[in-house]
Design a protein around this motif. Structure first.
Motif, short mmCIF file in Angstrom:
data_model
loop_
_atom_site.label_atom_id
_atom_site.label_comp_id
_atom_site.label_asym_id
_atom_site.label_seq_id
_atom_site.Cartn_x
_atom_site.Cartn_y
_atom_site.Cartn_z
N PHE A 1 0.84 -1.20 0.00
CA PHE A 1 0.00 0.00 0.00
C PHE A 1 0.87 1.25 0.00
O PHE A 1 0.63 2.19 -0.75
CB PHE A 1 -0.92 -0.01 1.22
CG PHE A 1 -1.56 1.33 1.46
CD1 PHE A 1 -2.53 1.81 0.59
CD2 PHE A 1 -1.16 2.13 2.51
CE1 PHE A 1 -3.10 3.05 0.78
CE2 PHE A 1 -1.74 3.37 2.71
CZ PHE A 1 -2.71 3.84 1.84
N LEU B 1 2.13 1.86 -3.38
CA LEU B 1 1.08 2.33 -4.28
C LEU B 1 0.72 3.78 -3.97
O LEU B 1 0.58 4.60 -4.86
CB LEU B 1 -0.18 1.45 -4.13
CG LEU B 1 -0.04 0.03 -4.63
CD1 LEU B 1 -1.26 -0.77 -4.24
CD2 LEU B 1 0.13 0.02 -6.14
N ASN C 1 3.30 6.13 -5.16
CA ASN C 1 3.21 6.27 -6.62
C ASN C 1 2.08 7.23 -6.99
O ASN C 1 2.22 8.05 -7.88
CB ASN C 1 2.94 4.91 -7.26
CG ASN C 1 4.23 4.13 -7.43
OD1 ASN C 1 5.30 4.68 -7.15
ND2 ASN C 1 4.14 2.89 -7.83
N MET C 2 0.98 7.06 -6.27
CA MET C 2 -0.20 7.86 -6.54
C MET C 2 0.08 9.33 -6.26
O MET C 2 -0.35 10.21 -6.98
CB MET C 2 -1.32 7.38 -5.63
CG MET C 2 -2.57 7.03 -6.38
SD MET C 2 -3.83 6.58 -5.21
CE MET C 2 -3.41 4.94 -4.81
N THR D 1 2.01 11.90 -8.91
CA THR D 1 1.37 12.66 -10.00
C THR D 1 0.13 13.36 -9.48
O THR D 1 -0.41 13.02 -8.42
CB THR D 1 0.96 11.71 -11.13
OG1 THR D 1 0.09 10.72 -10.57
CG2 THR D 1 2.16 11.02 -11.75
#
Lengths: 72, 830
Positions: B77, B80, B83-84, B87
């Motif tokens: 998590f 992720l 990464n989220m 951007t």
């Protein structure tokens, strides 16, 4: 211009991928298409909690429908 | 958010319709039903109530909590989520996350409370569901973002089983594409939807880095010793893993540092440095053992879930890490150092509060002290130095003569004295080994030294006795014992075998004029010889005179050995010097006692010179007085002589008084007192150094007493001028004596001539000659008289100046001497 677009698309793809994984991780039971619609709804400003309830409700109804079909 | 809502609101119903349609793909009838439900929910007042925009962080925390139960998903998590966050595609990230969370919570509840039925209903919610694969076709259009979320037709997706479309064909096709991913997932217990790097791979890399080898993810720092995560390969590493990796690579850095120290210092540096390196290598090998165990643990369960993970590895190496940290610090401190300085550096850590630091430094210190202790024992036992790299705190230098062995050969290297050895101890250690060498090389005494067993016993214990406070007392006492015994042995040899006292006595008797009759006789014999210019004196004549002086006086009963050592010598002379200026007696000392006396021989020569001069003045004055008496008798008839003789007489008396007081001061107050003091010290001495010190003190005090030291240079030059006056006066008296004798003889001859011849035998010529002669004599007398008067005046001036200097001297004895010289305030110096 096109380059920035490309990166945007790449970013979007990656973000979506991450969201999908997260969704799987949380066992929401959403497929990519449903997820994409839900995300768009959220982006549009729908109350996430209500949306979640709705989705859950829909899933339930579909499931019962399937069951009844199977039973038939 | 509001603005965006207002724009997009029109889309909402469409989207919901779409959603409903999607859910009921096969059953269009149901879709309307669903839509109704959805709208009813959305339009319900609950929406308004619940429309509190939730805090993103809060949602994230909640998700984390929920995922905590699953072992690996938390990290997933995090990855992720990061990464989220990279951007800005999602405008309303919090909302999306909230939605997912809520959905998950609801489904979780159902799983928890629901029946098997519900599990069947939502097979996708269980962990065991097949993986869903998908990939995205990249679109170049401006609307691509929208198309991704919107256009599910472009998403060639493999539906999860919840959609009830088992499209096995697609799955196989895609799975072949993802086969690589699947292969990885065999080793990983968790379904790897991502390219997540497993702990296993990371661990393998870490183990490589522990050996200083680069791996897949870890790259060596450019120009540094540490490792960094390869940014390319390490893209998919979660922050937690990254943190752990960074902590673990710290170990690699320490390992590399130590290894570099070992390698770079291996060749240079001496035994002590090598001992340090050996300890470091020892630690390194025990560390390698641990790494090997780590590797085994990693390989043990190749198919099961591996038991080793990064956390465990961290614990595994923790102890080594602590030790290595201190070792690296110690090694850093020891860099560029060697020998004792290195030991001092390590010893500093022994006082450290940290237990680990103490342990480590104790181990290192014990190792580095071992070579030192071996050197030390050899030095204390055999007086040998085996120190190729100049690490020992005692150094041996080259010496020119054997007599200088004690003074010059061995020195303490201050920089190399370890901090646990005090300077006093170091000096004792130096003296002990020096004594052994002195006995062996100078005294040729190869007998077994006493008390060696104490030290040998000590050396059987560990070298820790050097620095550990409990045992340092033992070491100190052993050292003390050995030192004392060795010193006593040296003293015993010097006093008994090499007759130290006899030599001291002879030096005093002959060089410091203690043997009065001999000196007096020698002086008498030497007068005609030494009055000659320095160039015309030959040492063989003087040697003969010396021999005869010895034969006649009490010196003949002296020991044969002593007499053979006695000799005459000349100092370097310049134009106009007489024999008196260059003559000196010498006493030849060699062998072990030479160590004490050889360096002081020049001082003895100076002292002899000063004392000899005073002695000579005494002699001169005594002769003058003798002559005066005989002259008074012989020349009783010559009335004109009396006034001159009177002046000379008085002046001589003054001089005699002066010289007697000076002599008395030199011989009794200076020499005797210093001598007694030295004898006391020599008797109490416990080592050779103390004897040498006592002797040096004696010489210094004598030198100071006879006005030869630097502070009384002016006094001494004054004294020399006074001596010169004495010699001048002697010359005058001699001349006067000669003149008077001539006059007297001429007068007598004239008288005899007149008596022999008839009454008027005296011719006018004779008369004229006699008259001229008498005239001449009178002239001479008056000139002598002026000269002597002048001399008396200047003499008084000089003596006054001398007395003034004496009384202003800081030395109490000199002040007293001044009082004695100017008794009853005769000279009125103030």
């Amino acid at each position: 211009m096109s380059e920035s677009n490309e990166t945007r698309v790449k970013d979007a793809k990656e973000t979506f991928q991450a969201l999908m994984e997260l969704s799987n991780l949380l066992c929401t039971g959403l497929d990519p298409e449903a997820l994409s619609i839900c995300v768009r709804l959220c982006e549009a400003g729908v109350n996430p909690e209500v949306l979640a309830t709705v989705v859950r409700e829909l899933q339930k109804q579909v499931a019962t429908e399937n069951e009844t079909l199977k039973a038939d | 958010m509001n603005s965006s809502t207002s724009i997009d609101t029109s889309n909402q119903p469409d989207l919901i319709m779409q959603l409903c349609n999607h859910f009921t793909k096969n059953k269009p009838g149901l879709s309307t039903n669903l839509c109704k439900t959805a709208f009813s929910f959305l339009s319900s007042p609950a929406q308004i109530e619940c429309s509190v925009p939730s805090d993103e962080q809060f949602v994230v925390v909640q998700i984390r909590e929920m995922l905590r139960e699953q072992s690996n998903s938390c990290e997933q998590f995090e990855l992720l989520y990061s990464n989220m966050c990279k951007t800005n595609v999602l405008e309303n990230r919090a909302s999306v996350l909230h939605f997912l969370l809520k959905l998950a919570k609801m489904s979780q509840k159902e799983v928890r409370w629901g029946t098997i039925e519900s599990l069947d209903r939502f097979p996708s919610t269980t962990l065991t569901r097949p993986k869903s694969h998908y990939f995205l076709k990249s679109g170049g259009s401006q609307e691509s973002i929208r198309s991704i979320f919107q256009g599910h037709s472009t998403l060639k997706s493999v539906q999860s089983s919840s959609t009830n479309i088992p499209s096995s064909r697609v799955t196989t096709a895609v799975s072949s594409v993802w086969s690589k991913n699947e292969l990885e997932s065999v080793s990983s217990p968790l379904p790897s939807e991502t390219n997540l790097v497993s702990d296993r791979e990371l661990l393998q890399d870490i183990i490589y880095s522990f050996h200083g080898i680069e791996g897949r993810f870890l790259r060596k720092e450019v120009g540094g010793l540490g490792f960094t995560l390869d940014p390319k390969a390490g893209k998919n590493i979660t922050p937690i893993q990254r943190g752990l990796m960074e902590r673990l690579t710290g170990m690699s850095f320490l390992h590399n540092q130590l290894k570099q120290y070992c390698d770079s210092n291996d060749e240079q540096g001496g035994v002590i440095c090598l001992a340090l390196i050996a300890t470091l290598r020892d630690e390194l090998s025990s560390y390698y053992r641990t790494i090997a165990l780590l590797q085994t643990a990693l390989r043990k369960h190749p198919h099961d879930q591996p038991q080793m993970n990064l956390h465990k590895a961290l614990v595994y190496i923790h102890e080594h890490r602590m030790r290595f940290e201190w070792l690296a610090y110690i090694a850093e401190q020891c860099n560029e150092k060697k020998g004792g300085a290195l030991i001092t550096a390590v010893h500093g850590f022994l006082q450290h509060g940290s237990k680990c630091a103490q342990e480590v430094s104790e181990k290192v210190l014990a190792a580095v002290c071992k070579p030192l202790f071996i050197m030390l024992s050899r030095w204390l036992l055999d007086g040998e130095i085996n120190d190729a790299c100049n690490e020992f705190f005692i150094e041996a230098r080259d010496i020119a003569a054997a007599e200088r062995l004690w003074h010059d050969k061995y020195h303490v290297r201050k920089a190399m004295v370890p901090s646990f050895i005090t300077m006093e101890q170091a000096k004792k250690i130096l003296a002990t080994g020096k004594s052994i060498n002195f006995l062996r090389q100078i005294c040729k005494d190869s007998g077994q030294l006493p008390e060696r067993d104490v030290l040998q016993k000590l050396s059987k214990t560990t070298s820790e006795s050097l620095f550990s406070p409990e045992q340092s007392l033992e070491f100190d006492s052993a050292l003390e014992k050995v030192y004392r015994e060795t010193s006593l042995r040296v003293l015993d040899l010097l006093k008994n075998k090499y007759r130290l006292y006899e030599h001291l006595q002879s030096l005093r008797r002959y060089l410091l004029l203690g043997q009065g009759d001999f000196i007096r006789h020698l002086l008498e014999l030497l007068v005609p010889e030494l009055d000659k210019p320095a160039q015309e004196i030959y040492s063989h004549t003087l040697s003969t005179i010396l021999e005869s002086a010895i034969r006649v006086t009490n010196a003949q009963f002296e020991d044969e050995d002593t007499l053979q050592r006695l000799n005459v010598s000349f100092m370097g002379h310049s134009q106009g010097d007489t024999g008196w200026d260059v003559f000196s007696l010498v006493y030849i000392v060699d062998g072990p006692v030479g160590t004490i006396f050889q360096p002081t021989m020049t001082t003895y020569q100076c002292l002899f010179g000063a004392l000899w001069k005073a002695k000579r003045m005494e002699f001169v004055l005594a002769n003058m007085r003798k002559q005066q008496i005989s002259m008074a008798k012989i020349f009783r008839k010559i009335k004109e002589l009396k006034p001159v003789m009177h002046i000379i007489h008085i002046l001589t008396s003054e001089m005699i008084h002066f010289l007697h007081q000076t002599q008395y001061y030199f011989l009794f107050e200076v020499l005797e007192c210093s001598w007694a003091e030295m004898l006391r010290r020599v008797n109490q001495a416990e080592c050779l150094d103390e004897i040498i010190t006592a002797h040096t003190i004696f010489l210094n005090s004598v030198q100071c007493g006879v006005l030869l030291d630097d502070s009384s240079r002016q006094l001494f030059s004054q004294l020399r001028s006074i001596y010169n006056f004495i010699l001048t006066l002697e010359g005058y008296q001699k001349a006067l004596n000669e003149a008077a004798t001539r006059e007297f003889e001429a007068f007598m001859a004239l008288k005899a001539k007149t008596e022999k011849s008839d009454m008027f035998g005296m011719t006018s010529e004779d008369e004229i000659i006699a008259k001229a002669r008498v005239e001449n004599f009178h002239q001479f007398l008056s000139s002598i008289r002026t000269k002597v008067r002048h001399l008396a005046q200047t003499y008084e001036q000089f003596v006054k100046k001398y007395l003034l200097l004496l009384s202003s001297s800081s030395n109490m004895n000199l002040q007293l001497l001044s009082v004695r010289l100017s008794f009853n305030d005769y000279y009125k110096i103030i």
